[in-house]
Write an enzyme that holds these catalytic residues in place. Structure first.
Site, PDB file in Angstrom:
ATOM      1  N   CYS A 143       0.809  -1.222   0.000  1.00  0.00           N
ATOM      2  CA  CYS A 143       0.000   0.000   0.000  1.00  0.00           C
ATOM      3  C   CYS A 143       0.845   1.276   0.000  1.00  0.00           C
ATOM      4  CB  CYS A 143      -0.949  -0.001   1.192  1.00  0.00           C
ATOM      5  SG  CYS A 143      -2.109  -1.374   1.137  1.00  0.00           S
ATOM      6  N   HIS A 192      -3.255   7.391   1.936  1.00  0.00           N
ATOM      7  CA  HIS A 192      -3.629   6.073   1.403  1.00  0.00           C
ATOM      8  C   HIS A 192      -5.011   5.736   1.967  1.00  0.00           C
ATOM      9  CE1 HIS A 192      -3.946   1.930   0.555  1.00  0.00           C
ATOM     10  NE2 HIS A 192      -3.712   1.538   1.791  1.00  0.00           N
ATOM     11  N   ASN A 241     -10.043  -0.020  -0.684  1.00  0.00           N
ATOM     12  CA  ASN A 241      -8.587   0.092  -0.600  1.00  0.00           C
ATOM     13  C   ASN A 241      -7.990  -0.455  -1.901  1.00  0.00           C
ATOM     14  OD1 ASN A 241      -5.859  -0.184  -0.081  1.00  0.00           O
ATOM     15  ND2 ASN A 241      -6.117  -1.125   1.938  1.00  0.00           N
TER      16      ASN A 241
HETATM   17  N1  ACO Z   1     -18.785  -8.442   8.152  1.00  0.00           N
HETATM   18  C1  ACO Z   1     -19.304  -8.743   9.362  1.00  0.00           C
HETATM   19  N2  ACO Z   1     -18.571  -9.126  10.392  1.00  0.00           N
HETATM   20  C2  ACO Z   1     -17.235  -9.191  10.221  1.00  0.00           C
HETATM   21  C3  ACO Z   1     -16.624  -8.901   9.005  1.00  0.00           C
HETATM   22  C4  ACO Z   1     -17.457  -8.502   7.933  1.00  0.00           C
HETATM   23  N3  ACO Z   1     -16.969  -8.195   6.726  1.00  0.00           N
HETATM   24  N4  ACO Z   1     -15.306  -9.073   9.132  1.00  0.00           N
HETATM   25  C5  ACO Z   1     -15.077  -9.462  10.391  1.00  0.00           C
HETATM   26  N5  ACO Z   1     -16.255  -9.537  11.047  1.00  0.00           N
HETATM   27  C6  ACO Z   1     -16.484  -9.937  12.429  1.00  0.00           C
HETATM   28  C7  ACO Z   1     -15.393 -10.800  12.991  1.00  0.00           C
HETATM   29  O1  ACO Z   1     -15.587 -12.150  12.642  1.00  0.00           O
HETATM   30  C8  ACO Z   1     -15.554 -10.553  14.454  1.00  0.00           C
HETATM   31  O2  ACO Z   1     -16.620 -11.357  14.925  1.00  0.00           O
HETATM   32  P1  ACO Z   1     -16.575 -12.038  16.382  1.00  0.00           P
HETATM   33  O3  ACO Z   1     -16.498 -10.885  17.328  1.00  0.00           O
HETATM   34  O4  ACO Z   1     -17.843 -12.792  16.421  1.00  0.00           O
HETATM   35  O5  ACO Z   1     -15.335 -12.873  16.380  1.00  0.00           O
HETATM   36  C9  ACO Z   1     -16.003  -9.108  14.542  1.00  0.00           C
HETATM   37  O6  ACO Z   1     -16.477  -8.762  13.237  1.00  0.00           O
HETATM   38  C10 ACO Z   1     -14.890  -8.167  14.913  1.00  0.00           C
HETATM   39  O7  ACO Z   1     -13.766  -8.480  14.111  1.00  0.00           O
HETATM   40  P2  ACO Z   1     -12.462  -7.637  14.190  1.00  0.00           P
HETATM   41  O8  ACO Z   1     -11.468  -8.139  13.200  1.00  0.00           O
HETATM   42  O9  ACO Z   1     -12.023  -7.522  15.605  1.00  0.00           O
HETATM   43  O10 ACO Z   1     -13.046  -6.254  13.694  1.00  0.00           O
HETATM   44  P3  ACO Z   1     -12.371  -4.839  13.744  1.00  0.00           P
HETATM   45  O11 ACO Z   1     -13.210  -3.901  14.485  1.00  0.00           O
HETATM   46  O12 ACO Z   1     -10.923  -4.926  14.107  1.00  0.00           O
HETATM   47  O13 ACO Z   1     -12.470  -4.404  12.235  1.00  0.00           O
HETATM   48  C11 ACO Z   1     -11.054  -4.254  10.314  1.00  0.00           C
HETATM   49  C12 ACO Z   1     -11.837  -5.168  11.237  1.00  0.00           C
HETATM   50  C13 ACO Z   1     -12.025  -3.332   9.595  1.00  0.00           C
HETATM   51  C14 ACO Z   1     -10.279  -5.071   9.306  1.00  0.00           C
HETATM   52  C15 ACO Z   1     -10.094  -3.418  11.203  1.00  0.00           C
HETATM   53  O14 ACO Z   1      -9.314  -4.256  12.013  1.00  0.00           O
HETATM   54  C16 ACO Z   1      -9.197  -2.568  10.405  1.00  0.00           C
HETATM   55  O15 ACO Z   1      -9.621  -1.598   9.830  1.00  0.00           O
HETATM   56  N6  ACO Z   1      -7.911  -2.857  10.381  1.00  0.00           N
HETATM   57  C17 ACO Z   1      -6.985  -2.134   9.594  1.00  0.00           C
HETATM   58  C18 ACO Z   1      -6.605  -3.000   8.497  1.00  0.00           C
HETATM   59  C19 ACO Z   1      -6.765  -2.396   7.127  1.00  0.00           C
HETATM   60  O16 ACO Z   1      -7.439  -1.435   6.865  1.00  0.00           O
HETATM   61  N7  ACO Z   1      -6.060  -3.054   6.262  1.00  0.00           N
HETATM   62  C20 ACO Z   1      -6.044  -2.683   4.925  1.00  0.00           C
HETATM   63  C21 ACO Z   1      -4.767  -3.113   4.329  1.00  0.00           C
HETATM   64  S1  ACO Z   1      -3.440  -2.416   5.179  1.00  0.00           S
HETATM   65  C22 ACO Z   1      -3.369  -0.888   4.729  1.00  0.00           C
HETATM   66  O17 ACO Z   1      -3.720  -0.555   3.642  1.00  0.00           O
HETATM   67  C23 ACO Z   1      -2.880   0.065   5.761  1.00  0.00           C
END
Ligand code: ACO
Length: 325
Positions: free
Chosen positions: A115, A252, A282
């Site tokens: 990224c 980004h 993204n």
């Molecule tokens: N729809 C519904 N539920 C979901 C989904 C979805 N698409 N994805 C995960 N869940 C569920 C999980 O299974 C989990 O359920 P559980 O509590 O029953 O186990 C719950 O949602 C919470 O999951 P988390 O992974 O803890 O959710 P979080 O609040 O951390 O959000 C996310 C996830 C959006 C990926 C977040 O961690 C994030 O934004 N991270 C940054 C990563 C990113 O943006 N990466 C992009 C590439 S890197 C870059 O470009 C910088």
């Protein structure tokens, strides 16, 4: 004393025509529009058509950037293409773009920093232009992340999209003052201790397969804001500008919460942030030039404006570029 600087003289974008909304994803996946919008800010993304490859997207964006700059492809002597989803393991997708544009001189190669790829590509081209070895570059970010997603993994597949953005970077003598146009500084960082937090579980030398994207989302999130704000502060320090001098913050586009958190910590007001994440998802290395092209096309960005570009991604890699439009 005059200084040779890399000035962006044009930019362009290309998005595949197929729009996939959150509701579309929720038809086959246990997810919802509400969850995706609330956790990421993404409403929809574009997905490349079968047979539509990274170099095709890149060539479209490159042509748009050349047209915007009012320069001919033959004036380009350097192509640096940032991608983690090349058409083939080799040759570089950049040489396919070079051939597509009918250019047979100069050099073309890919840069891989996930990224952060566009910031890395910009730094690479800037250094080569400033050295005097090249005079006019195409710097492109192009991705088809849809090809490396595990479409059964709701925690990753909802986040990404396909697209390409490009800029024409021209070596120009500037007066060497605070008002100079062009790239004023680029700061690059990486820390390989985090390489397993966001990676693709395949490759030519490991599995002999292409593989799928794997991510510890919370871990990425935990580090993102600190890494981004550190490197932006570093870029400001290097140029003696302050955050109040920034006209446009072009991050980004990974996650609205990361963008807002970084901007808040830096003291950048929401009105100065360019957001395309809602429509593009993204797009990895393509996200910054896509956002830039968006804000240039609707005339938000004006000549003389000070722009801060920043990114963080797999590796971890991260970086920031300060430039005057
Ligand atoms: N729809 C519904 N539920 C979901 C989904 C979805 N698409 N994805 C995960 N869940 C569920 C999980 O299974 C989990 O359920 P559980 O509590 O029953 O186990 C719950 O949602 C919470 O999951 P988390 O992974 O803890 O959710 P979080 O609040 O951390 O959000 C996310 C996830 C959006 C990926 C977040 O961690 C994030 O934004 N991270 C940054 C990563 C990113 O943006 N990466 C992009 C590439 S890197 C870059 O470009 C910088």
């Amino acid at each position: 004393m005059s200084l040779r600087r890399s000035v962006i003289i044009g930019c362009g974008a290309y998005l595949p025509s197929k729009v996939v909304t959150n509701a579309d994803l929720a038809r086959d996946l246990d997810t919802s529009d509400e969850w995706i919008v609330q956790r990421t800010g993404i409403h929809e993304r574009r997905i490349a058509a079968p047979g539509e490859m990274t170099s095709h997207l890149a060539a479209h964006a490159a042509r748009a950037a050349l047209a915007h700059a009012h320069v001919d492809a033959q004036s380009i002597d350097l192509i640096v293409l940032a991608t983690s989803t090349p058409d083939n393991t080799f040759p570089a997708s950049a040489v396919s773009v070079q051939a597509d544009l009918g250019i047979t001189h100069g050099a073309a190669f890919d840069v891989q920093a996930v990224c952060s790829g566009f910031v890395y590509a910009l730094a690479t081209a800037d250094g080569l232009l400033k050295s005097g070895a090249f005079s006019r570059a195409l710097v492109i970010g192009s991705e088809t992340f849809s090809r490396i997603l595990d479409w059964t993994d709701r925690s990753t597949c909802v986040l990404f999209g396909d697209g390409a953005g490009a800029v024409v970077l021209d070596a120009q003598e500037q007066p060497g003052t605070r008002e100079d146009r062009g790239i004023l500084t680029v700061r690059l960082r990486s820390d390989g201790r985090y390489k397993s937090k966001l990676y693709v579980d395949g490759g030519p030398s490991s599995t002999g397969t292409v593989g799928h994207l794997r991510m510890e989302g919370r871990e990425v999130f935990r580090h993102a804001v600190t890494m981004i704000t550190d490197v932006v502060a570093d870029a400001l320090k290097a140029t003696a500008y302050t955050v109040d001098d920034i006209d446009w913050f072009i991050p980004h586009q990974a996650n609205k919460r990361i963008i807002d958190g970084s901007a808040h910590k830096l003291g950048i007001t929401p009105a100065k942030i360019v957001i395309t994440l809602d429509r593009h998802g993204n797009t990895s290395a393509a996200s910054i030039p896509l956002a830039l092209a968006d804000a240039v096309a609707d005339r938000r960005i004006k000549r003389g404006d000070l722009l801060m570009l920043e990114a963080m991604g797999g590796g971890f890699t991260w970086g920031a570029a300060l430039l005057r439009w």
